[in-house]
Design a protein around this motif. Structure first.
Motif, PDB file in Angstrom:
ATOM      1  N   UNK A   1      69.257 -21.809 111.234  1.00 50.27           N
ATOM      2  CA  UNK A   1      68.934 -20.844 111.010  1.00 50.27           C
ATOM      3  C   UNK A   1      69.057 -19.968 109.858  1.00 50.27           C
ATOM      4  N   UNK A   2      70.684 -19.559 109.897  1.00 50.27           N
ATOM      5  CA  UNK A   2      71.649 -19.390 108.443  1.00 50.27           C
ATOM      6  C   UNK A   2      71.958 -20.709 107.740  1.00 50.27           C
ATOM      7  N   UNK A   3      72.012 -22.164 107.951  1.00 49.39           N
ATOM      8  CA  UNK A   3      71.496 -22.557 106.677  1.00 49.39           C
ATOM      9  C   UNK A   3      70.050 -23.115 106.147  1.00 49.39           C
TER      10      UNK A   3
ATOM     11  N   UNK B   1      75.409 -19.374  97.216  1.00 47.84           N
ATOM     12  CA  UNK B   1      73.831 -18.602  97.478  1.00 47.84           C
ATOM     13  C   UNK B   1      73.613 -18.616  99.004  1.00 47.84           C
ATOM     14  N   UNK B   2      74.939 -17.879  99.694  1.00 48.41           N
ATOM     15  CA  UNK B   2      75.623 -16.875 100.342  1.00 48.41           C
ATOM     16  C   UNK B   2      75.577 -15.836  99.456  1.00 48.41           C
TER      17      UNK B   2
ATOM     18  N   UNK C   1      67.894 -20.765 105.802  1.00 47.99           N
ATOM     19  CA  UNK C   1      68.190 -19.643 104.856  1.00 47.99           C
ATOM     20  C   UNK C   1      68.548 -19.778 103.637  1.00 47.99           C
ATOM     21  N   UNK C   2      69.603 -20.220 103.660  1.00 41.87           N
ATOM     22  CA  UNK C   2      70.862 -20.817 102.722  1.00 41.87           C
ATOM     23  C   UNK C   2      70.144 -21.808 101.298  1.00 41.87           C
ATOM     24  N   UNK C   3      69.698 -22.557 102.176  1.00 41.19           N
ATOM     25  CA  UNK C   3      68.472 -23.421 101.317  1.00 41.19           C
ATOM     26  C   UNK C   3      67.817 -22.398 101.014  1.00 41.19           C
ATOM     27  N   UNK C   4      66.686 -22.045 101.533  1.00 40.59           N
ATOM     28  CA  UNK C   4      65.830 -21.257 101.410  1.00 40.59           C
ATOM     29  C   UNK C   4      66.038 -20.651  99.671  1.00 40.59           C
TER      30      UNK C   4
END
Length: 157
Positions: free
Chosen positions: A12-14, A89-90, A16-19
């Motif tokens: 899920x974190x990956x 991104x983060x 969100x970071x992709x988005x």
């Protein structure tokens, strides 16, 4: 937390970071499962940043302690910059939401860690003072161009 939960959270974190790389303004519009709300997601993102930063600072300080001319301030500065460069991104997502009350406590904790790691503050000082010093240090890190940014700026002249 089971391994399955851990992997779901990481996925899920990956996502969100992709988005966030695609559309930073809307990266938190949809909160993916297993997170239940933006607060929980922001805390997980901050935790990921803190893990990355703490690891790099620990390594940098260990290397600095081994060097005869070790500079703790330079070591922490470079560790913070390398962490930000490795996680753009983060870092951007956390910066965009820094005013969120959920992140204020975590930001103060990071500021205290930076002040103590550099040696600019001592553990016996009041937490608020340590955080103030760390915040000022972080503002200097962000305001001071790196060598690569200096080169780019000079080539524009």
């Amino acid at each position: 937390m089971s391994w399955n939960d851990f992997h779901q959270r990481q996925s899920a974190i990956a996502t969100v970071l992709g988005n966030a790389r695609q559309n930073p303004d809307q990266a938190l519009d949809l909160v993916p499962a297993p997170f239940t709300d933006t607060t929980e997601l922001l805390r997980a993102l901050q935790y990921k940043w803190t893990q990355q930063l703490t690891g790099r600072i620990d390594v940098a300080l260990a290397e600095t302690d081994d060097a005869a001319d070790g500079d703790r301030i330079q070591a922490v500065t470079e560790a913070w910059r390398r962490t930000a460069e490795a996680n753009p991104a983060l870092r951007d997502l956390l910066d965009r939401h820094q005013a969120n009350p959920v992140l204020r406590h975590d930001a103060a904790r990071e500021h205290r860690m930076l002040a103590l790691a550099t040696g600019l503050a001592e553990p016996a000082e009041p937490d608020a003072e340590i955080a103030r010093v760390g915040k000022a240090f972080l503002q200097l890190i962000r305001a001071t161009p790196t060598e690569s940014r200096k080169s780019c700026l000079l080539s524009l002249r």
